[in-house]
Every structure is written in C-alpha cells, then in structure tokens.
Design a protein around this motif. Structure first.
Motif, short mmCIF file in Angstrom:
data_model
loop_
_atom_site.label_atom_id
_atom_site.label_comp_id
_atom_site.label_asym_id
_atom_site.label_seq_id
_atom_site.Cartn_x
_atom_site.Cartn_y
_atom_site.Cartn_z
N VAL A 1 0.81 -1.22 0.00
CA VAL A 1 0.00 0.00 0.00
C VAL A 1 0.85 1.27 0.00
CG1 VAL A 1 -1.95 -1.12 1.14
CG2 VAL A 1 -0.21 0.03 2.53
N GLU A 2 2.10 1.15 0.42
CA GLU A 2 2.98 2.32 0.42
C GLU A 2 3.38 2.73 -1.00
OE1 GLU A 2 3.71 4.36 2.77
OE2 GLU A 2 2.60 3.21 4.27
N HIS A 3 2.95 1.95 -2.00
CA HIS A 3 3.27 2.28 -3.39
C HIS A 3 2.01 2.54 -4.22
CE1 HIS A 3 7.52 1.13 -2.82
NE2 HIS A 3 7.05 0.14 -2.08
N LEU A 4 0.85 2.56 -3.57
CA LEU A 4 -0.40 2.73 -4.31
C LEU A 4 -0.75 4.21 -4.48
CD1 LEU A 4 -2.65 -0.03 -2.67
CD2 LEU A 4 -1.21 -0.19 -4.72
N ASP A 5 -1.39 4.52 -5.61
CA ASP A 5 -1.90 5.86 -5.83
C ASP A 5 -3.23 6.00 -5.10
OD1 ASP A 5 -4.28 5.43 -7.88
OD2 ASP A 5 -2.63 4.14 -8.51
N PRO A 6 -3.74 7.24 -4.92
CA PRO A 6 -4.96 7.45 -4.13
C PRO A 6 -6.18 6.66 -4.62
CG PRO A 6 -3.83 9.53 -4.45
CD PRO A 6 -3.10 8.52 -5.28
N LYS A 7 -6.43 6.62 -5.93
CA LYS A 7 -7.61 5.93 -6.44
C LYS A 7 -7.55 4.43 -6.17
CE LYS A 7 -8.93 9.22 -10.05
NZ LYS A 7 -9.21 9.40 -11.50
N THR A 8 -6.36 3.85 -6.32
CA THR A 8 -6.20 2.42 -6.06
C THR A 8 -6.36 2.13 -4.57
OG1 THR A 8 -4.65 2.27 -7.91
CG2 THR A 8 -4.71 0.41 -6.39
N LEU A 9 -5.86 3.02 -3.72
CA LEU A 9 -6.00 2.84 -2.27
C LEU A 9 -7.47 2.92 -1.86
CD1 LEU A 9 -4.51 2.40 0.38
CD2 LEU A 9 -4.34 4.89 0.62
N ILE A 10 -8.22 3.81 -2.48
CA ILE A 10 -9.66 3.90 -2.22
C ILE A 10 -10.35 2.60 -2.59
CG2 ILE A 10 -11.80 5.03 -2.94
CD1 ILE A 10 -10.18 7.62 -3.22
N SER A 11 -10.01 2.07 -3.78
CA SER A 11 -10.62 0.81 -4.22
C SER A 11 -10.26 -0.34 -3.28
CB SER A 11 -10.16 0.48 -5.64
OG SER A 11 -10.57 1.47 -6.56
N LEU A 12 -9.01 -0.37 -2.83
CA LEU A 12 -8.57 -1.41 -1.91
C LEU A 12 -9.34 -1.34 -0.59
CD1 LEU A 12 -6.60 -3.70 -1.17
CD2 LEU A 12 -4.98 -1.92 -0.41
N SER A 13 -9.60 -0.15 -0.12
CA SER A 13 -10.29 0.02 1.17
C SER A 13 -11.73 -0.50 1.12
CB SER A 13 -10.29 1.50 1.58
OG SER A 13 -11.12 2.27 0.73
N ARG A 14 -12.26 -0.69 -0.07
CA ARG A 14 -13.64 -1.16 -0.22
C ARG A 14 -13.75 -2.67 -0.40
NH1 ARG A 14 -14.95 3.81 -3.94
NH2 ARG A 14 -15.80 5.24 -2.40
N LEU A 15 -12.62 -3.36 -0.40
CA LEU A 15 -12.66 -4.81 -0.61
C LEU A 15 -13.28 -5.54 0.56
CD1 LEU A 15 -9.23 -5.60 -2.32
CD2 LEU A 15 -11.48 -5.44 -3.37
N SER A 16 -12.97 -5.09 1.78
CA SER A 16 -13.52 -5.76 2.96
C SER A 16 -13.43 -4.81 4.16
CB SER A 16 -12.77 -7.06 3.28
OG SER A 16 -11.49 -6.77 3.83
N ARG A 17 -14.23 -5.11 5.16
CA ARG A 17 -14.24 -4.29 6.37
C ARG A 17 -12.90 -4.41 7.11
NH1 ARG A 17 -15.67 -5.11 11.77
NH2 ARG A 17 -16.47 -3.25 12.82
N ILE A 18 -12.32 -5.61 7.11
CA ILE A 18 -11.04 -5.81 7.79
C ILE A 18 -9.95 -4.96 7.15
CG2 ILE A 18 -9.23 -7.50 8.30
CD1 ILE A 18 -11.38 -9.62 8.56
N ILE A 19 -9.90 -4.98 5.81
CA ILE A 19 -8.92 -4.17 5.10
C ILE A 19 -9.14 -2.69 5.40
CG2 ILE A 19 -8.14 -3.40 2.82
CD1 ILE A 19 -7.12 -6.12 3.47
N ARG A 20 -10.39 -2.27 5.39
CA ARG A 20 -10.70 -0.85 5.64
C ARG A 20 -10.25 -0.41 7.03
NH1 ARG A 20 -15.12 -1.18 3.66
NH2 ARG A 20 -16.48 -1.58 5.43
N LEU A 21 -10.50 -1.26 8.02
CA LEU A 21 -10.09 -0.93 9.39
C LEU A 21 -8.57 -0.92 9.51
CD1 LEU A 21 -12.68 -3.00 11.47
CD2 LEU A 21 -12.61 -0.52 11.16
N HIS A 22 -7.93 -1.85 8.83
CA HIS A 22 -6.46 -1.91 8.88
C HIS A 22 -5.85 -0.67 8.24
CE1 HIS A 22 -2.46 -3.64 9.02
NE2 HIS A 22 -2.31 -3.39 7.73
N LEU A 23 -6.42 -0.22 7.12
CA LEU A 23 -5.87 0.96 6.44
C LEU A 23 -6.10 2.23 7.24
CD1 LEU A 23 -6.95 0.28 2.73
CD2 LEU A 23 -4.71 -0.11 3.77
#
Length: 252
Positions: free
Chosen positions: A69-91
């Motif tokens: 995630v330290e290499h992701l652009d903002p739009k990709t990070l937003i998409s990643l945060s929507r994959l699951s609740r666990i991922i969103r909380l971790h981010l």
C-alpha cells in the motif's frame, strides 16, 4: 454578532434564477435518465474490473499488504479500502492515508476538520456522498462534499420550508454559506450541509459559548476557503502535468 442575518423573503425565494432546474425527478427527460443509467453502468463495470484485480490482495498477510500500500496511488487505495471491512479498518490505522496524500503531492490543509482519508476521498473518489452514485465529477471543497445532480436537487429549499426553524446563527456557521455568494449567485436555494446538526448544537450552548462557537466556525470557514484555493490550484497543475506527459508519450 454585529449584523443580523438577512434571509430571503418568500417572494425572493420564488424568483428562481433563469438557469435553475425546477423539474422534479419524475419529470426528467427519458434521454437524461438514459444517460445517467449509462454512466452508472459504465462506472459499475469499471469498479468490478478494478475490484477483481485487487481481490488477490485479500490473501496476503497484513505485513506484506502494508509494504504494497505504500506504493499505491490514491484511487487504487480507495478501491482497496472497499474490498472488505477488515482491510478498511487496517488501512485506517497508522499513517497509510497520510503517506498516500504526500506521495500524490496534495497540499497540506490549514483546516483540521477532515482526516487525510476523508481528504483523499473528497478529491479522488467520484461517488456521491449521499446516495453512492458513481461518476460525479465535481466536488464542492467549501462544503467538503461531492453530490450528484439528483442529490443537489433534493437539498434545494422548498417554498414551504421555514428558514427560521434553525438557530439564528446556524447559517453563519455552515461551511458552504456566505451571504454574498449564497444570495447573489442563487445558491441560497440549496440548504447548507450540516446546518441541522449545527443548529441543534447551538441550542444546547449558553450565550457566551454560542459566541465562541460562532467565532471558531468563522475561522474554520476562512481556513477552508484558503484550502479550497490551494486544492483547485493543485488540480489545475496536476491536469496540466498529465496533459504534457500524454503529449510526450504520443510524440515519442
């Protein structure tokens, strides 16, 4: 406060600007509805493709995900945060969103009313903040919101609305309210976002607390106004940079 807030009279209210859309949602033309459906379909298909590409990240250990995630652009990070609740909380923990904002080059904000995660979503996420519809291209940085056309219409004041039902100072405290712009440009027909919560809070304060709260909101609005200018300048510079990069690629 020195001057009493002047609200539009019922006669002024009914005199909508010539370019104001007064049709209800049910009277939208078939062509416009078809265009909206097409935009929503394209946006949904694009998100599904992006989600399928990122779904493999759910299989990775969190420490490995932190490196990615330290290499992701903002739009990709937003998409990643929507994959699951666990991922969103971790981010949401640590400085992941702050680091992403800094990599993107977004200017620091003077106002402290939104987090870096909210900041990135405001600038890069094209979903409507109220209904979730995609492909909303324009954000209102003064109000810290992004609304589709239907939700903007839904927020319009109606002739039967009682403008005095709110605390007298609530309008002045709303982020997207300024007397000059609100009245002269016709934007007073849209109810400022969050005005109900502001009004409820003001009703719980004592007289001296009301004055302090109003002054703090005025300072916040001044900071947001300066931040809005910085964001718009950054967007212009970023668009120019991308245009030059595309021109270079095409010419090479």
């Amino acid at each position: 406060m020195s001057d009493e807030l002047q609200l539009p009279s019922p006669m002024e209210f009914n005199q909508a600007p010539a370019n104001t859309i007064t049709t209800s949602d049910g009277l939208l033309s078939a062509r416009k509805r078809k265009g909206q459906q097409s935009n929503d379909t394209n946006s949904s298909q694009s998100k599904k493709r992006r989600k399928s590409k990122l779904s493999g990240l759910l299989e990775l250990p969190l420490d490995v995900l932190d490196i990615i995630v330290e290499h992701l652009d903002p739009k990709t990070l937003i998409s990643l945060s929507r994959l699951s609740r666990i991922i969103r909380l971790h981010l949401s923990a640590g400085t992941i969103w702050t680091n992403c904002r800094q990599r993107a080059g977004l200017p620091d904000l003077e106002a402290d009313d939104i987090s870096d995660r909210q900041y990135i979503h405001l600038v890069f996420d094209t979903r409507c903040h109220d209904c979730g519809r995609g492909n909303v291209q324009k954000a209102d940085f003064l109000a810290c919101s992004r609304l589709c056309a239907d939700c903007r219409r839904a927020s319009q004041l109606k002739p039967h609305d009682d403008l005095h039902e709110y605390h007298p100072q609530a309008w002045l405290c709303a982020k997207d309210y300024t007397p000059e712009y609100w009245v002269l440009k016709g934007t007073w027909r849209n109810k400022p976002r969050g005005i109900l919560k502001i009004s409820q809070k003001l009703h719980t304060l004592r007289h001296e607390e009301v004055e302090r709260f109003v002054q703090s909101r005025i300072r916040l609005k001044q900071q947001i106004s300066r931040d809005t200018h910085k964001i718009n300048e950054w967007l212009k510079a970023d668009a120019l940079k991308r245009k030059e990069e595309n021109a270079f690629v095409l010419s090479s």
